[in-house]
Design a protein around this motif. Sequence first.
Motif, short mmCIF file in Angstrom:
data_model
loop_
_atom_site.label_atom_id
_atom_site.label_comp_id
_atom_site.label_asym_id
_atom_site.label_seq_id
_atom_site.Cartn_x
_atom_site.Cartn_y
_atom_site.Cartn_z
N VAL A 170 8.99 -12.44 -1.67
CA VAL A 170 8.58 -12.68 -3.06
C VAL A 170 7.80 -11.51 -3.63
O VAL A 170 7.51 -11.48 -4.83
CB VAL A 170 7.75 -13.98 -3.18
N PHE A 171 7.45 -10.55 -2.81
CA PHE A 171 6.72 -9.37 -3.28
C PHE A 171 7.70 -8.22 -3.44
O PHE A 171 7.86 -7.39 -2.55
CB PHE A 171 5.62 -8.98 -2.29
N TRP A 172 8.41 -8.18 -4.56
CA TRP A 172 9.36 -7.09 -4.75
C TRP A 172 8.90 -6.18 -5.87
O TRP A 172 8.40 -6.59 -6.90
CB TRP A 172 10.78 -7.59 -4.99
N THR A 173 9.04 -4.91 -5.59
CA THR A 173 8.63 -3.84 -6.50
C THR A 173 9.87 -3.08 -6.94
O THR A 173 10.92 -3.17 -6.29
CB THR A 173 7.67 -2.87 -5.79
N PRO A 174 9.79 -2.34 -8.04
CA PRO A 174 10.97 -1.58 -8.49
C PRO A 174 11.50 -0.67 -7.39
O PRO A 174 10.75 0.05 -6.75
CB PRO A 174 10.43 -0.77 -9.67
N ALA A 175 12.80 -0.76 -7.17
CA ALA A 175 13.43 0.07 -6.15
C ALA A 175 13.56 1.51 -6.66
O ALA A 175 13.39 1.78 -7.85
CB ALA A 175 14.81 -0.49 -5.80
N GLN A 221 0.82 -1.21 0.00
CA GLN A 221 0.00 0.00 0.00
C GLN A 221 0.85 1.26 0.00
O GLN A 221 0.37 2.35 -0.36
CB GLN A 221 -0.94 0.00 1.21
N SER A 222 2.11 1.15 0.38
CA SER A 222 3.00 2.32 0.37
C SER A 222 3.63 2.53 -1.00
O SER A 222 4.32 3.52 -1.21
CB SER A 222 4.10 2.15 1.42
N TYR A 223 3.37 1.60 -1.94
CA TYR A 223 3.92 1.71 -3.29
C TYR A 223 2.85 2.25 -4.22
O TYR A 223 1.67 1.88 -4.11
CB TYR A 223 4.41 0.34 -3.75
N ASP A 224 3.21 3.10 -5.18
CA ASP A 224 2.22 3.81 -6.00
C ASP A 224 1.69 3.00 -7.18
O ASP A 224 0.67 3.36 -7.75
CB ASP A 224 2.82 5.12 -6.53
N PHE A 225 2.37 1.93 -7.57
CA PHE A 225 1.95 1.12 -8.72
C PHE A 225 1.67 1.98 -9.95
O PHE A 225 0.52 2.12 -10.37
CB PHE A 225 0.71 0.28 -8.37
N PRO A 226 2.70 2.55 -10.57
CA PRO A 226 2.47 3.34 -11.78
C PRO A 226 1.85 2.54 -12.91
O PRO A 226 1.17 3.10 -13.77
CB PRO A 226 3.89 3.84 -12.15
N GLY A 227 2.07 1.21 -12.93
CA GLY A 227 1.44 0.36 -13.93
C GLY A 227 0.08 -0.14 -13.54
O GLY A 227 -0.54 -0.93 -14.26
N ASN A 228 -0.42 0.29 -12.36
CA ASN A 228 -1.76 -0.03 -11.87
C ASN A 228 -2.01 -1.53 -11.81
O ASN A 228 -1.13 -2.27 -11.40
CB ASN A 228 -2.80 0.70 -12.72
N LEU A 229 -3.21 -1.97 -12.21
CA LEU A 229 -3.59 -3.37 -12.03
C LEU A 229 -2.70 -4.31 -12.82
O LEU A 229 -2.42 -5.44 -12.38
CB LEU A 229 -5.06 -3.57 -12.42
N GLN A 230 -2.27 -3.88 -14.00
CA GLN A 230 -1.41 -4.73 -14.80
C GLN A 230 -0.10 -5.01 -14.06
O GLN A 230 0.38 -6.15 -14.03
CB GLN A 230 -1.13 -4.08 -16.15
N GLU A 231 0.47 -3.99 -13.46
CA GLU A 231 1.70 -4.18 -12.69
C GLU A 231 1.45 -5.04 -11.47
O GLU A 231 2.28 -5.90 -11.12
CB GLU A 231 2.27 -2.82 -12.28
#
Length: 741
Positions: free
Chosen positions: A293-298, A248-258
């Motif tokens: 296993v839940f890694w997002t772009p740094a 929830q602290s990550y913005d997900f610029p790719g939204n649902l697809q990301e």
Amino acid sequence: MAEQPGSAADAPLADRPAAAAGPTPAEAAALAPLPSADRYRRLAPHLVVRTRRGIVGTSRYATRLREAVRQASEDGQARPVLISGEPGLEKDNLAALIHFGSPARRQLMVRLDGALLRQDGAELFGSASSDGAGSLLESLGSGALLIDKINQVPSPLQQALLTLASTGQWRAGGPGGSLHPFPGRVFFTSEVAVPEVDRLCLSIRVPPLRVRRQDLGEWVRYSVRMRSRALGWSRPPQVPEAVIQRLQSYDFPGNLQELEELLNRALQQARPAHASGGARAIAPEVAQLPEEVFWTPARQQRFRFDLWRWKPGLREWLRNPLVWKVLLFGLVSWLFVLVTVWLWLGPQDRAHNGGLTLFWAWWWPLILLSSPLVGRLWCAVCPFMVWGEISQRLARLLGWTPAEWPRGSSDDWAAPLLAAGFAAILLWESVWDLENSAKLSSCLLLLITAGAVIGSLRFEKRFWCRYLCPVGGMNGLFAKLSILELRAQVGTCSGSCSTYGCFKGGPAHGEGLATAGCPLGTHPAHLSTNRNCVLCMSCAQACPHRSVQLSLRPPAADLQRDLEAPAAEAGLFLVLAGDLTLHHWQRLLGALPLAPASLSEGPLLPRLAFAALALALPSLGFLLMRPWFSPQRLRRILYALLPLLWGLLLARHLPMGMAEAGTVLQVTVAPLNGPLAAQLPSWSADGHVIGFCQSVVVVVGLVGALVLLRRLLRVGSSALPAASLLALALAAGGRWLVALA
């Protein structure tokens, strides 16, 4: 938000209001008039046979979106619909929800990518010579037409589509062709505002995922359930609430697809390494997905110098398993045995036992000096864990299989236990004078080794190293200051890798070697700090895509404003600070009534009480600071003071290191041949030199702390002046404390 039974995310697609699933392919064939074979061939590549999912979530945004879809579905005039929003929001799926929830659900629906359409629209309108016969619109009849990315459609064609939407008519072959009616419904999606389209359509604006953080938990758990069924798992794994909060602290610029790509990657990593293509149920012990296993772009990494690109031979040398096997099992393991026997059987005081000098005058100063340079590299060659791995391998040969790595909130209970263990070691060291007792120092080494062995027999990999080892905990804390880092390129890992051997191990793949995976259970793309990287190079060995990089970086690059670190790490910080006050307790508490003359002689209880009080002084100061700063700000201040703590601890160990480390040859030989020992070279620093070096490292630590305070507290923060004065006071007081008598 956790899902509740009967929520929108739990209900079957067909049961969701205004988000009803379309008919299955079989139902569509039964309900819609069968087109001819030629017509079907023309429509088949573009057919939308059903929705992918409903609208998941219970936030006000999800509720409004669900209501907008319901109203568009029930629109009696079947007006054209524009669905706009950022990329990756599955706007085409919302169009399908509207169509399959409307009275026209029995009609076919086709989707075309606007970015791929020709300028003359021949795919849609056919040619003038054929009068539109055989065109897609003629074949579609009363069905629904979805034009995805209307903003990318060529301008002439965009005008023709607007005419189709507003009048329900289209011209065969372009402007000069004959008019044809279109009784179906038109849907558009757009990633940017298109005012001319918006004016003539029902407009639905889809909010990005970053403003629907409340729905993220339901999205994650719903998708994990669906994907687990597709993988054939008997039951879906649980997703910890801590993972949801971090996502929830990550913005997900790719939204649902990301988000979907992230979840698919997480499940692939969680699958057992020996599962071969087919379905395999997750064992109950790993029924919870680990955070790793839940890694997002740094965040963007600046000022990095890739050592392996500069010296490719260094990469091949560090990836060579033979080098590590010879170093660990052929040298380090037996050198540790030699030192332990030396401590146990040799003379018991530091003036006559070279092993004791190596332990206290060499090892402690060097391990502190190395942390800002090479991070946790010591842990890669640590003899404690070498014997843990040896015992683990022997146990496997005898038929004993360690349990799988326990996933979940291990840090919540392990970090306080680690801090308490370190505090007990410091008390033992001071009250029983371990610095001058070879057997007790040997017992300390054997005790830590026993913990590594027991941890290795209980759990796979290096559970002890990551969570419970006191030396590893200290190294992990100071490794955040390191100028060296091992990281993976997230884009390469997410786009090219499907084996994730660096994380979970597996056979050789491409140029990657067979490994057991990361010994600390972390994917190199997930690393945001050096805390859980021991530089063992197992990920570099396993990676077939050269994604892993060993780089130089600015000092303390891990300590950023968005740092996420266990709250319990503050306890270890305070215990390490307590080492200073405990070692120099007489300057602080020696004048108090009932104070013993020494912590190593006299009645045990007074000595132990004063040692515990001295060790607790930094923690008491921390408690006094809590009314003045918020918990989050206070934790940031502690991390900013980490360079100062490092400098003071090094200054505390420098006197013994600089005065006695150079005498190790004489001390070793003296019990065997005194005259020969007197002729051996030795070196001992003058007190003034030692004092100067102490001042230098304290000043270096203070400068680092002041820089980090500005970074972590922001310039202009009301807490910055007070925190800066606190750092200056601690540096001055610490320098006075560690000064030579």
